[in-house]
Design an enzyme around this catalytic site. Structure first.
Site, short mmCIF file in Angstrom:
data_model
loop_
_atom_site.label_atom_id
_atom_site.label_comp_id
_atom_site.label_asym_id
_atom_site.label_seq_id
_atom_site.Cartn_x
_atom_site.Cartn_y
_atom_site.Cartn_z
CB SER A 1 -8.03 3.52 2.79
OG SER A 1 -7.18 2.94 3.77
CE LYS B 1 -3.94 1.97 2.58
NZ LYS B 1 -4.79 1.80 3.78
CB SER C 1 -8.20 0.83 5.84
OG SER C 1 -8.94 2.02 5.79
#
Lengths: 460, 484
Positions: free
Chosen positions: A134, A59, A158
């Site tokens: 996210s 990420k 997330s």
């Protein structure tokens, strides 16, 4: 589309692995947009160690030395990391191969990956739908065979919510299991790095490599049991000693009928398997969302203050410091980030601090006590990961509160620091995935992973 | 008639701790060399960087809090002070707001004249900011930022509003500085910025009650500046009150303008920013153990307060002299070491604060650079006492003595030794008296004041080598006996 596990790469040469990954990325990513940047993996040399040549995605809020870490924000669009995150160092030292950095909601604020400043990631199972967020890019990459596993961050769900939306496993450990050094902070007291993968075995393997006490993260700790966890033990004895708490009704939380039906089905299966299932009512669960948005915004406003155009990254040169600040932050941050900075500044301002920040903190303390008491009676808790199945792109982007409620079942784990695992369990009538979440008390990560792996095997 | 007004003065001191490393990272705590060489992701506020905890800084702070007789918070926490400023890399400072290391202390200290006592409200740990180096005087030309200082450990020490005048405030500062230097936790240089002082001052019509306003004075770069600023500000406020405008006094921050010796208005406090303090989530609270506190309390580290008491009570030294001796730890330690070799304590003080210090200063070194040992000085004092040496001789030899020469060898080498044997001295004196028959006659006729003249002549004639007490005895004997 083939889901890849670590085992599926064992015994393959590094060149074969590279070929597979490049092929899968070029086939899927132009449509999915999981990667902000797919790395040139040809530069990777033969790895050595427990994860030799295993491809993983990162990420874009986890720092990789020398590479851009943008947090999907204009603010950090050109920011090259001066050091690597602790967990990246750990994985690289075991020979793993980074495939690229994945798309996300800007600074991890969002539940659909639509808040990225650069592009929108699609759900690999249906491109009209969001992948969740996210960590949507990481989830989509794992779900579409573009890596074996991926790192995400979970501040309020997330990792787990996009895992549920993409039909994979998502693990948020106990606060402190993974060092946060090199994870760009959003809400420091909730943030945890998490793992997204296609099997619990893979999550266990990766977690045992990444866990350690990092001298540079005072909140991290060594979990010996996790560190020494090799293969997960498959034994029915985990069922004999485990008491599972389930809910009868989702008081105060609007849950879609598909989710409710799936949840009831799973509870029924558990009872049929003669597991010890008890009804519970998770304390203060209906307050988790407001509490989360008060406290996370408060810390976010402070954590994001350092992006001022003075030291690094995006800046709008101006005649005065005030103007530099206003222009840099005005143009560098997206709407949702600015909304939360404003909110966080408000709830900690004098005159409002007692009413919001302090009250939320007191509730957080009460929640910790209440769940600790609850977990003295049960070992695991079962909840849906999300209150609805995946939603369409654009469906909630203009309704922030509706978007916030995507995390109705996940934020409380961050608030009280407990570990949680989202398991792909079912599909809705449209064929979209539904995830279920198992949680346990703090520092019982190995029990949680072992129990879930056994449960999943039994359910098959 | 103007009514009587009483000053209410409190001080906030920032001390840079001279630890090896910075407060929250492993960078070297050194910022006087090239800019931006002792920096890392933590002290430049890079994304993802997290604070460490410097145990040495914690210990230093604990020692100071203990010397200030503070209570130690068993539950200690760090907080974030949020504000935007270009020298603040994270745009928040890690400090201690709600649970400082030390609180409710009481500091006992001395001036050269008297003892004082002041309440200490809090002792808190925090990090220093980076240094802005402005290009020229014009701020619009821009500034460079040097992060070497960013993250250097600071100790903030806040007193109660209890000082009654500038003299007491300055005595406090001097003694606080001595205390930190004795504990070896800070350089305490106002010039280099390792000791910084903010002063709060207001006037009250009723002793013991706090007025409704407070003026903070910043930019105080020396103790003299503190003294002058307090005195100026007292007069300024007195003038305002006496002219009936006391309602115009409000909470404000003023700057000391050293060149023009006055304070200038900077900002009124109602517009001051809200720091939005909240607990630092990256540093878990510290639970201080009883044993840590008892270790601190049992610490045998010397403080100037203990040293002063020791000199005054045990060695019966006058407060003014004791104050001079305790100015530096090594002076005090030299004194106590020397006291093992002679009980002429007052003489030790005189030699140390007189010729020893004078010669060291002349050479530009301090006591640690001197090779004169306490044993040697003690021996010298004893021999002067017994008449085997004279002060005059030792005075002359002092430049060599601090180089480590032994007094015996010097005396032997230079062929100087005190004339103290009776016969030698007597014949010398007789010789001198013969040269001054008029004065001898006058003395014997009752003008005894002439003894000083004779002593001078004797000392001159012996080039200072006569031991004065014996010389005087011999002189009197000869003069009284009326021998020629």
């Amino acid at each position: 589309m083939k889901k890849l596990t670590i085992d599926s790469f064992r015994g393959k040469s590094v060149d074969e692995i590279k070929k597979t990954i490049k092929k899968n990325i070029s086939a899927a990513d132009p449509k999915i947009n999981a990667y902000l940047e797919a790395f040139d993996i040809d530069k990777f040399e033969q790895g050595k160690g427990l994860l030799a040549n295993i491809p993983f995605a990162v990420k874009d809020n986890i720092l990789i030395k020398g590479m851009i870490s943008s947090c999907a924000s204009r603010m950090l669009a050109d920011y090259k990391a001066p050091y690597s995150a602790f967990v990246i160092e750990k994985l690289l030292s075991e020979g793993a191969m980074i495939t690229g950095r994945t798309n996300m909601d800007e600074f991890a604020m969002g539940s659909s990956t639509e808040n990225s400043a650069f592009m929108t990631t699609k759900n690999p199972l249906n491109e009209e739908y969001v992948p969740g967020g996210s960590s949507g890019g990481s989830a989509a990459a794992v779900a579409s065979g573009m890596c074996a596993f991926a790192l995400g961050s979970d501040t309020g769900g997330s990792v787990r919510q996009p895992a549920a939306f993409c039909g994979i496993y998502g693990y948020k450990p106990t606060y402190g299991v993974f060092s946060r050094r090199g994870l760009v902070a959003y809400c420091s007291s909730f943030d945890q790095i998490g793992v997204l993968a296609n099997s619990i075995e893979d999550i266990a393997m990766v977690s045992s490599v990444m866990n350690d006490k990092d001298p540079y993260d005072l909140t991290s700790y060594l979990d010996r049991e996790l560190k020494e966890l090799g293969k997960i033990k498959y034994t029915d004895s985990v069922f004999k000693s485990g008491i599972i708490g389930v809910v009868n009704t989702f008081e105060g939380i609007p849950v879609s009928p598909e989710i409710e039906a799936s949840y009831k089905k799973l509870v029924g299966e558990l009872r049929k398997m003669n597991l010890e299932v008890v009804n519970i009512s998770p304390p203060f669960l209906e307050y988790a969302i407001p509490l989360y948005y008060v406290l996370s915004a408060a810390e976010a406003a402070s954590n994001l203050a350092r992006f001022d155009g003075v030291k690094y990254a995006f800046n709008k040169r101006s005649a005065s410091y005030q103007k530099l600040l206003m222009k840099t932050r005005g143009e560098g941050f997206g709407r949702e980030v600015k909304r939360r900075i404003m909110l966080g500044t408000f709830v900690t301002s004098s005159g409002y601090k007692d009413e919001f920040y302090k009250k939320a903190n007191r509730l957080r303390t009460n929640m910790k006590k209440s769940y600790d008491a609850l977990f003295s009676n049960i070992d695991y808790m079962l909840l849906p990961t999300t209150p609805t199945p995946p939603f369409k792109l654009g469906e909630k982007i203009d309704d922030p509160v509706a978007m916030y409620y995507s995390d109705a079942f996940t934020t409380f784990a961050n608030i009280i620091g407990i570990p949680a695992l989202s398991i792909p369990y079912d599909t809705d009538p449209k064929g979209l995935p539904i995830g279920m979440q198992v949680l346990s008390n703090v520092k019982r990560d190995v029990d949680l992973l072992t129990f879930c792996a056994n449960l999943v095997r039994k359910l098959k | 008639m103007s009514k009587e007004l009483f000053p209410v003065i409190g001080l906030e001191v920032h001390l840079q701790l001279k630890t090896e490393k910075k407060m929250f990272c492993n960078c070297k705590n050194s910022f006087e060399n090239k800019p931006n060489i002792n920096i890392c992701p933590v002290c430049t506020g890079q994304p993802g960087a997290m604070p460490l905890m410097n145990r040495q800084a914690l210990r230093f702070a604990g020692e100071m809090a203990n010397a200030l007789n503070c209570k130690i918070n068993m539950f200690m926490r760090f907080d974030r002070k949020n504000y935007f400023y270009p020298d603040c890399p994270k745009n928040y400072q890690i400090t201690q707001h709600d649970f400082p290391l030390g609180y409710d202390g009481e500091f006992f200290f001395f001036s050269e004249k008297r003892q004082y006592r002041i309440k200490i409200q809090r002792v808190q740990m925090e990090e220093d900011s980076a240094k802005l180096n402005h290009i020229g005087d014009d701020l619009s030309a821009g500034s460079f930022i040097d992060y070497n200082r960013s993250g250097v450990p600071l100790l903030e020490i806040v007193t109660g509003p209890d000082f009654e005048d500038a003299e007491a405030a300055c005595a406090y500062l001097e003694f606080l500085k001595r205390t930190a230097k004795y504990l070896e936790i800070s350089d305490c240089s106002m010039e280099k910025g390792s000791l910084r002082v903010d002063t709060n001052i207001s006037l009250t019509g009723q002793k013991g009650s706090l007025p409704g306003y407070k003026v903070e004075i910043k930019n105080l770069n020396s103790f003299i500046a503190v003294k002058n600023a307090i005195e100026y500000e007292m007069e300024r406020q007195r003038g305002i009150i006496n002219s009936g405008n006391s309602s115009s006094l409000c909470d404000e921050t003023r700057l000391w303008d050293a060149a023009n010796k006055k304070t200038l208005g900077m900002r009124k406090k109602e517009t001051e920013s809200d720091y939005r303090y909240f607990p630092e989530p990256d540093i878990p609270p510290l639970f201080i153990q009883d044993k840590n506190i008892s270790e601190l309390k049992e610490s045998t580290k010397l403080t100037p307060f203990f040293a002063m008491n020791q000199l005054i009570n045990t060695f019966k030294i006058e407060i003014g002299d004791a104050y001079v001796i305790t100015a530096e730890k090594q002076f005090y330690e030299f004194f106590t070491e020397t006291s093992k070799y002679t009980s002429q304590y007052k003489k030790i003080v005189n030699w140390l604060t007189g010729d020893v210090l004078f010669n060291l200063r002349k050479k530009g070194i301090d006591l640690s650079g001197s090779k004169l040992t306490p044993k040697e000085l003690g021996g010298i004092i004893e021999r002067i006492e017994s008449g085997a040496l004279t002060g005059k001789i030792v005075k002359e030899l002092m430049p060599e003595l601090i180089e480590g020469a032994s007094v015996d060898k010097l005396v032997e080498k230079k062929g100087i030794k005190p004339i103290s044997s009776g016969g030698e001295l007597d014949s010398l004196i007789r010789g001198i008296l013969k040269k001054h028959p008029e004065e001898v006659k006058a003395y014997r006729n009752g003008k005894t004041g002439l003894i000083g003249f004779f002593m001078g002549e004797v000392m001159k004639g012996t080039k200072g080598q006569a031991e004065p007490r014996r010389a005087k005895e011999a002189l009197l004997k000869i003069l009284e006996n009326k021998e020629e």
